[in-house]
Design a protein around this motif. Structure first.
Motif, PDB file in Angstrom:
ATOM      1  N   PRO A   8      -2.590   6.334   1.773  1.00  0.00           N
ATOM      2  CA  PRO A   8      -1.465   7.273   1.699  1.00  0.00           C
ATOM      3  C   PRO A   8      -0.691   7.204   0.378  1.00  0.00           C
ATOM      4  O   PRO A   8      -0.367   8.239  -0.215  1.00  0.00           O
ATOM      5  CB  PRO A   8      -0.586   6.864   2.892  1.00  0.00           C
ATOM      6  CG  PRO A   8      -1.546   6.245   3.868  1.00  0.00           C
ATOM      7  CD  PRO A   8      -2.569   5.547   3.023  1.00  0.00           C
TER       8      PRO A   8
ATOM      9  N   GLY B 290      -2.924   1.477   2.047  1.00  0.00           N
ATOM     10  CA  GLY B 290      -3.734   1.865   0.897  1.00  0.00           C
ATOM     11  C   GLY B 290      -3.671   3.345   0.599  1.00  0.00           C
ATOM     12  O   GLY B 290      -2.816   3.820  -0.161  1.00  0.00           O
TER      13      GLY B 290
ATOM     14  N   PRO C 297      -4.196  -3.725  -2.424  1.00  0.00           N
ATOM     15  CA  PRO C 297      -4.863  -3.648  -3.731  1.00  0.00           C
ATOM     16  C   PRO C 297      -5.823  -2.466  -3.749  1.00  0.00           C
ATOM     17  O   PRO C 297      -6.678  -2.342  -2.880  1.00  0.00           O
ATOM     18  CB  PRO C 297      -5.623  -4.980  -3.815  1.00  0.00           C
ATOM     19  CG  PRO C 297      -5.823  -5.417  -2.392  1.00  0.00           C
ATOM     20  CD  PRO C 297      -4.628  -4.893  -1.633  1.00  0.00           C
ATOM     21  N   VAL C 298      -5.644  -1.602  -4.708  1.00  0.00           N
ATOM     22  CA  VAL C 298      -6.523  -0.426  -4.864  1.00  0.00           C
ATOM     23  C   VAL C 298      -6.933  -0.375  -6.328  1.00  0.00           C
ATOM     24  O   VAL C 298      -6.073  -0.361  -7.209  1.00  0.00           O
ATOM     25  CB  VAL C 298      -5.797   0.870  -4.444  1.00  0.00           C
ATOM     26  CG1 VAL C 298      -6.601   2.098  -4.845  1.00  0.00           C
ATOM     27  CG2 VAL C 298      -5.536   0.877  -2.938  1.00  0.00           C
TER      28      VAL C 298
HETATM   29  C1  FNR Z   1      -9.443  -0.052  -1.837  1.00  0.00           C
HETATM   30  N1  FNR Z   1      -9.364  -1.343  -1.334  1.00  0.00           N
HETATM   31  C2  FNR Z   1      -9.483  -2.413  -2.203  1.00  0.00           C
HETATM   32  N2  FNR Z   1      -9.340  -3.683  -1.740  1.00  0.00           N
HETATM   33  C3  FNR Z   1      -9.395  -4.730  -2.582  1.00  0.00           C
HETATM   34  O1  FNR Z   1      -9.259  -5.870  -2.140  1.00  0.00           O
HETATM   35  N3  FNR Z   1      -9.572  -4.518  -3.925  1.00  0.00           N
HETATM   36  C4  FNR Z   1      -9.735  -3.284  -4.457  1.00  0.00           C
HETATM   37  O2  FNR Z   1      -9.892  -3.125  -5.659  1.00  0.00           O
HETATM   38  C5  FNR Z   1      -9.724  -2.189  -3.566  1.00  0.00           C
HETATM   39  N4  FNR Z   1      -9.915  -0.924  -4.041  1.00  0.00           N
HETATM   40  C6  FNR Z   1      -9.738   0.159  -3.200  1.00  0.00           C
HETATM   41  C7  FNR Z   1      -9.835   1.434  -3.712  1.00  0.00           C
HETATM   42  C8  FNR Z   1      -9.555   2.531  -2.903  1.00  0.00           C
HETATM   43  C9  FNR Z   1      -9.617   3.898  -3.474  1.00  0.00           C
HETATM   44  C10 FNR Z   1      -9.201   2.318  -1.540  1.00  0.00           C
HETATM   45  C11 FNR Z   1      -8.852   3.484  -0.639  1.00  0.00           C
HETATM   46  C12 FNR Z   1      -9.144   1.048  -1.025  1.00  0.00           C
HETATM   47  C13 FNR Z   1      -9.070  -1.582   0.093  1.00  0.00           C
HETATM   48  C14 FNR Z   1      -7.564  -1.655   0.325  1.00  0.00           C
HETATM   49  O3  FNR Z   1      -7.007  -2.808  -0.228  1.00  0.00           O
HETATM   50  C15 FNR Z   1      -7.233  -1.663   1.826  1.00  0.00           C
HETATM   51  O4  FNR Z   1      -7.964  -2.678   2.480  1.00  0.00           O
HETATM   52  C16 FNR Z   1      -7.517  -0.332   2.504  1.00  0.00           C
HETATM   53  O5  FNR Z   1      -7.195   0.752   1.651  1.00  0.00           O
HETATM   54  C17 FNR Z   1      -6.706  -0.237   3.792  1.00  0.00           C
HETATM   55  O6  FNR Z   1      -6.997   0.912   4.496  1.00  0.00           O
HETATM   56  P1  FNR Z   1      -6.128   2.282   4.395  1.00  0.00           P
HETATM   57  O7  FNR Z   1      -4.666   1.877   4.423  1.00  0.00           O
HETATM   58  O8  FNR Z   1      -6.531   2.930   3.118  1.00  0.00           O
HETATM   59  O9  FNR Z   1      -6.582   2.997   5.596  1.00  0.00           O
END
Ligand code: FNR
Length: 392
Positions: free
Chosen positions: A341, A339, A90-91
């Motif tokens: 990449p 996330g 989730p991002v």
């Molecule tokens: C996130 N992540 C995240 N997690 C979540 O539970 N809800 C969210 O809205 C977000 N938003 C978010 C935005 C951005 C820009 C990033 C980079 C990350 C965290 C995400 O789900 C995940 O845990 C990490 O991105 C994993 O690490 P890597 O793969 O980016 O190294």
């Protein structure tokens, strides 16, 4: 096969398959605030760096003269078979990186059979992301990630909507009940939620809107956005964490599998099991929340040993290659989330870019499994790993 598909794509939307060059390409293509928001970790980014070092400390021991084809990447999660052990993390706020936003990434995921985990902090509304009339995303598997509001009526309404657009699994993120100290965003004065971006699901929620209208009335539409952003932030990122007892409330509001995201300790993994959830994501949010937190890969084996028999254990934070995925799976994760990449792919070339990066990661995983002498994901276990005390 996955690998030749990745190569044959002559009109590649992104000129590189190297994870570090991908980051450079995204830095050039995206707005500085957008790129920094995605790239940045908390504090001095020490946990973000440690996530990568943790992967480097595990080395793979390949085996030969064994069957490795046809490869089978399928896995079972919560009674359902998925094509690969990879999920889209989730991002939030994806329109800040490219106008294709959540709908584009979800479509790319659907195309590859990768579950898209839709964030509560999405820039597009749930019903728009998965609209069957206009979105390819509606063809793929989808999960919903909750930033857990304090108000149960708002939570109930959002979860009801997630269910009705077909989300199968609820992921509740525990590590972000308040925002972290992120210097890159602080220095740029960038906070997407303050302007309403990343609030689409909350703002469009009928119960949230009713409660907002009962309490506030700004002079201009802009005032209302600012006040609604504050109200929404106070609901979901207020700094008041829920308690373990409150998991029972989620159980009442959601009748599918519940996964807690952000677990880093054996004790919390045991609490998750005791409180009747179905799974956990061992994660430090990609190093974006508590700087100095332990790399999630470091804790994964102990957590799997403690609760692996009782809970589905998923993993994220720092995965950049197929070998990384194999290491996490061999240490006992049943699937991994990726996330940044994919979001860099989105930033560089929209939906096609996200698809390209995801397809490349799957091809790399497939290829790496073959090279290690592994035919199926189920075969992956610690016998193919050696921990070393040098990086590289
Ligand atoms: C996130 N992540 C995240 N997690 C979540 O539970 N809800 C969210 O809205 C977000 N938003 C978010 C935005 C951005 C820009 C990033 C980079 C990350 C965290 C995400 O789900 C995940 O845990 C990490 O991105 C994993 O690490 P890597 O793969 O980016 O190294």
């Amino acid at each position: 096969d996955l690998y030749s598909n990745a190569i044959i794509a002559g009109n590649k939307p992104i000129a590189t398959t190297d994870p570090n060059k991908l980051e450079d390409a995204a830095r050039k293509a995206m707005s500085p605030e957008g790129f920094n928001y995605v790239f940045g970790g908390a504090g001095e980014q020490s946990t973000m760096a440690a996530n990568r070092l943790a992967f480097r400390q595990w080395k793979l021991i390949p085996r030969f003269l064994r069957p490795t084809v046809p490869r089978d990447l399928r896995i079972d999660l919560f009674g359902k078979t998925y094509d690969t052990p990879v999920l889209m993390a989730p991002v939030g706020v994806q329109s800040a990186y490219h106008p294709d936003a959540e709908r584009g990434v979800a479509s790319a995921c659907a195309d590859l059979g990768v579950p898209f985990i839709c964030s509560t902090a999405s820039s597009q509304n749930l019903e728009d992301v998965f609209s069957p009339e206009s979105s390819d995303a509606a063809k793929g598997p989808r999960w919903f990630q909750l930033y857990w509001p304090l108000d149960d009526e708002i939570t109930a309404s959002i979860l009801g909507r997630a269910k009705s657009v077909g989300c199968e699994v609820l992921v509740v993120t525990l590590d972000t009940f308040t925002m972290a100290w992120r210097p890159l965003d602080l220095d740029a004065g960038y906070l997407p939620f303050a302007t309403g971006t990343g609030n689409a699901i909350g703002f469009n929620d009928p119960v949230f809107r009713r409660k907002f209208a009962e309490r506030f009335d700004g002079d201009t539409p802009e005032d209302n956005v600012v006040m609604a952003s504050r109200y929404w932030t106070s609901e979901a990122f207020s700094g008041h964490a829920h308690k373990w007892e409150d998991v029972q409330t989620l159980r009442k509001l959601w009748d599918g599998p519940i996964v807690l995201k952000g677990i880093l300790s054996v004790e919390d993994a045991l609490m998750a099991a005791r409180n009747g959830v179905d799974g956990i994501v061992v994660s430090n949010h990609g190093g974006r929340q508590l700087d100095g937190a332990v790399p999630s890969l470091e804790m994964l084996p102990e957590i799997v040993d403690a609760v692996g028999g009782r809970l589905t254990v998923l993993f994220d934070s720092g995965i950049r290659t197929g070998a990384d995925m194999m290491k996490a799976l061999a240490l006992g994760a049943q699937a991994v989330l990726v996330g940044r990449p994919v979001i860099y792919g989105l930033g560089v070339a929209g939906t096609e870019g996200a698809r390209h990066v995801l397809a490349g990661l799957l091809a790399d995983l497939d290829q790496s499994m073959g090279l290690a002498g592994v035919q199926t994901v189920k075969e992956l276990n610690r016998s193919i790993l050696r921990k070393v005390n040098y990086g590289g």
